[in-house]
Design a protein around this motif. Structure first.
Motif, mmCIF file in Angstrom:
data_model
loop_
_atom_site.group_PDB
_atom_site.id
_atom_site.type_symbol
_atom_site.label_atom_id
_atom_site.label_comp_id
_atom_site.label_asym_id
_atom_site.label_seq_id
_atom_site.Cartn_x
_atom_site.Cartn_y
_atom_site.Cartn_z
ATOM 1 N N GLY A 1 -2.572 -4.502 16.137
ATOM 2 C CA GLY A 1 -1.372 -3.761 16.494
ATOM 3 C C GLY A 1 -1.665 -2.552 17.349
ATOM 4 O O GLY A 1 -2.497 -2.569 18.233
ATOM 5 N N ASP A 2 -0.975 -1.483 17.071
ATOM 6 C CA ASP A 2 -1.091 -0.255 17.851
ATOM 7 C C ASP A 2 -2.436 0.406 17.584
ATOM 8 O O ASP A 2 -2.717 0.846 16.480
ATOM 9 C CB ASP A 2 0.057 0.687 17.458
ATOM 10 N N SER A 3 -3.298 0.477 18.618
ATOM 11 C CA SER A 3 -4.640 1.035 18.428
ATOM 12 C C SER A 3 -4.621 2.532 18.230
ATOM 13 O O SER A 3 -5.614 3.126 17.853
ATOM 14 C CB SER A 3 -5.525 0.701 19.639
ATOM 15 N N THR A 4 -3.475 3.183 18.495
ATOM 16 C CA THR A 4 -3.402 4.633 18.303
ATOM 17 C C THR A 4 -2.948 5.007 16.899
ATOM 18 O O THR A 4 -2.926 6.176 16.553
ATOM 19 C CB THR A 4 -2.419 5.254 19.319
ATOM 20 N N LYS A 5 -2.594 4.001 16.090
ATOM 21 C CA LYS A 5 -2.119 4.283 14.731
ATOM 22 C C LYS A 5 -3.276 4.670 13.836
ATOM 23 O O LYS A 5 -4.286 3.987 13.798
ATOM 24 C CB LYS A 5 -1.417 3.053 14.176
ATOM 25 N N GLN A 6 -3.173 5.756 13.107
ATOM 26 C CA GLN A 6 -4.227 6.219 12.204
ATOM 27 C C GLN A 6 -4.224 5.398 10.923
ATOM 28 O O GLN A 6 -3.162 5.047 10.390
ATOM 29 C CB GLN A 6 -4.017 7.700 11.849
ATOM 30 N N ALA A 7 -5.408 5.039 10.437
ATOM 31 C CA ALA A 7 -5.520 4.292 9.191
ATOM 32 C C ALA A 7 -5.067 5.156 8.011
ATOM 33 O O ALA A 7 -5.327 6.354 7.971
ATOM 34 C CB ALA A 7 -6.960 3.836 8.971
ATOM 35 N N GLU A 8 -4.381 4.525 7.044
ATOM 36 C CA GLU A 8 -3.885 5.245 5.882
ATOM 37 C C GLU A 8 -4.997 5.470 4.861
ATOM 38 O O GLU A 8 -5.922 4.687 4.760
ATOM 39 C CB GLU A 8 -2.748 4.460 5.233
ATOM 40 N N GLU A 9 -4.873 6.554 4.111
ATOM 41 C CA GLU A 9 -5.859 6.860 3.076
ATOM 42 C C GLU A 9 -5.622 5.962 1.870
ATOM 43 O O GLU A 9 -4.481 5.703 1.480
ATOM 44 C CB GLU A 9 -5.753 8.332 2.667
ATOM 45 N N VAL A 10 -6.703 5.458 1.292
ATOM 46 C CA VAL A 10 -6.620 4.620 0.101
ATOM 47 C C VAL A 10 -7.611 5.130 -0.932
ATOM 48 O O VAL A 10 -8.504 5.911 -0.622
ATOM 49 C CB VAL A 10 -6.923 3.141 0.435
ATOM 50 N N VAL A 11 -7.450 4.688 -2.159
ATOM 51 C CA VAL A 11 -8.359 5.041 -3.246
ATOM 52 C C VAL A 11 -9.151 3.796 -3.631
ATOM 53 O O VAL A 11 -8.580 2.722 -3.829
ATOM 54 C CB VAL A 11 -7.588 5.580 -4.478
ATOM 55 N N ILE A 12 -10.475 3.928 -3.699
ATOM 56 C CA ILE A 12 -11.336 2.791 -4.038
ATOM 57 C C ILE A 12 -11.037 2.347 -5.473
ATOM 58 O O ILE A 12 -11.125 3.153 -6.409
ATOM 59 C CB ILE A 12 -12.828 3.163 -3.906
ATOM 60 N N PRO A 13 -10.659 1.076 -5.688
ATOM 61 C CA PRO A 13 -10.338 0.620 -7.055
ATOM 62 C C PRO A 13 -11.594 0.445 -7.906
ATOM 63 O O PRO A 13 -12.711 0.356 -7.400
ATOM 64 C CB PRO A 13 -9.662 -0.730 -6.794
#
Length: 408
Positions: free
Chosen positions: A335-347
């Motif tokens: 998709g949009d290469s300018t979109k920042q990846a969302e923060e996640v918590v390692i399960p």
């Protein structure tokens, strides 16, 4: 210990001045071969015999990623380590001109060498450019792997520092290693797309903040958006496709024949008609080729949904022990290469079955790899993970876990 310098080993041209000695070319007169002489000046009260003794099992370590120790020589004032001489030169002399894909491959290969050395309990050495040898085939090897180096030049952190030096073209990277990734953020990397640069920054940040191990760094480098893949899609930086014109539409008429305009004006009518017919057929053929290419590439350019499980991953059959599966990179990079990846918590994967761990990582939008090892826990149970549960990361980051194969 015998002093063999001047009798068997003859010093040659200097290569590098060291804080406590020097590195020079040399000749082994007994075997008629080239060698490297790594000379260390002893401090007051220091024993050359004791210094040689600390080499211990390291002298028996033979690996393409390290200059093999061939022999040693001791006198009253110095110790000389005789090393294998590979065709090439000191890496600090060839730090310029590397591109994104070459740097990533170079660092990943060196990281694999460090992992192999770690299995032999050889760690702590420096990966500073002046302690690395670059072969004529562009492969790096460590020169001094018996002395302890600066902590900021060791292991995964040292590899990140070296990689940033190559990308930015600077000799040194000042400041604490926890914020080294900021140098990449400010640097211009013409040979990388925005997507590649941001993925690299996220990986380096995790390493420098102690949230990713050496193995995670290597796996992360191998998982970065490939240079070849980016050539199949519209480039963000035109520099990565220097042989193509970004201004020419795909549906232009085909290039003219080699004849000049003046030659065309002298053609007979039947020749002109024949040429026009060929040109028309060529234009139709080109149009059909363009349509096929667009049709083939169109799915890769569509924006991907936030979470997508590849069909191969939904198979309920257990994965083979030798596999190192990863989640699809599409949620992170499509998709949009300018979109920042969302923060996640390692399960928390410890205690889960291999299949449950697989589903948990996919649900958290993470990549993963796993290894099988003997353990007292039931077969197929996750026994540990890296990074640990609760660690904050970014969508598409890598998780490694180990699965018990039972204690048979």
């Amino acid at each position: 210990m015998q002093n063999k310098i001047g009798t068997r080993y003859m010093p040659g041209a200097p290569i590098l001045s060291l804080p406590q000695g020097k590195l020079t070319y040399g000749d082994d007169t007994f075997l008629t071969r080239k060698v490297l002489l790594y000379q260390i000046e002893l401090s007051a009260g220091q024993s050359g015999v004791d210094y040689i003794r600390k080499l211990n099992h390291k002298a028996a370590f033979i690996h393409d990623g390290f200059q093999h120790i061939l022999d040693t020589s001791v006198d009253e004032a110095s110790v000389t380590i005789i090393l294998q001489a590979k065709p090439g030169s000191l890496f600090s002399q060839r730090m310029k001109g590397w591109t994104y894909p070459h740097i990533v491959e170079l660092i990943a290969d060196l990281g694999v060498s460090l992992l192999d050395a770690m299995e032999e309990r050889i760690t702590g050495f420096s990966v500073d450019p002046e302690n690395l040898w670059l072969s004529d085939h562009d492969k790096l090897s460590v020169i001094n792997y018996w002395d302890v180096g600066n902590p900021q030049n060791q292991g995964a952190v040292g590899l990140c520092r070296l990689m940033i030096q190559l990308f930015t073209g600077t000799d040194t990277i000042p400041g604490a290693f926890e914020v080294m990734h900021t140098h990449l953020e400010r640097a211009s990397i013409p040979s990388a797309t925005y997507e590649q640069k941001m993925a690299l920054i996220r990986l380096v940040k995790l390493v420098c903040q102690g949230q990713a191990s050496l193995s995670s760094l290597i796996f992360g480098l191998r998982s970065l958006p490939s240079f070849a893949h980016q050539q199949d899609s519209k480039p963000i930086h035109s520099e990565i496709v220097p042989n193509q014109s970004v201004d020419k539409p795909q549906d232009d008429e085909p290039d003219e024949p080699a004849e000049t305009a003046e030659t065309r004006s002298n053609r007979k009518p039947e020749q002109s008609a024949s040429w026009l017919k060929k040109a028309a057929l060529g234009a139709v053929a080109l149009f059909v080729v363009v349509i096929i290419i667009v049709w083939a590439l169109w799915p890769a350019n569509k924006p991907s949904p936030p979470v997508e499980v590849p069909p191969a991953q939904t198979d309920t059959k257990p994965l083979p022990p030798t596999a190192t599966p990863v989640a699809s990179p599409t949620p992170k990079l499509g998709g949009d290469s300018t979109k920042q990846a969302e923060e996640v918590v390692i399960p928390n994967l410890v205690g889960l079955s291999q299949e449950d761990a697989h589903q948990q990582t996919l649900a958290a939008r993470l990549h993963y790899e796993f290894f099988i090892e003997a353990n007292d826990l039931p077969k197929g149970t996750v026994i540990r993970q890296d990074p640990p549960a609760g660690t904050k990361g970014l969508e598409g980051d890598n998780v490694t876990f180990w699965v018990s194969k039972g204690n048979n």
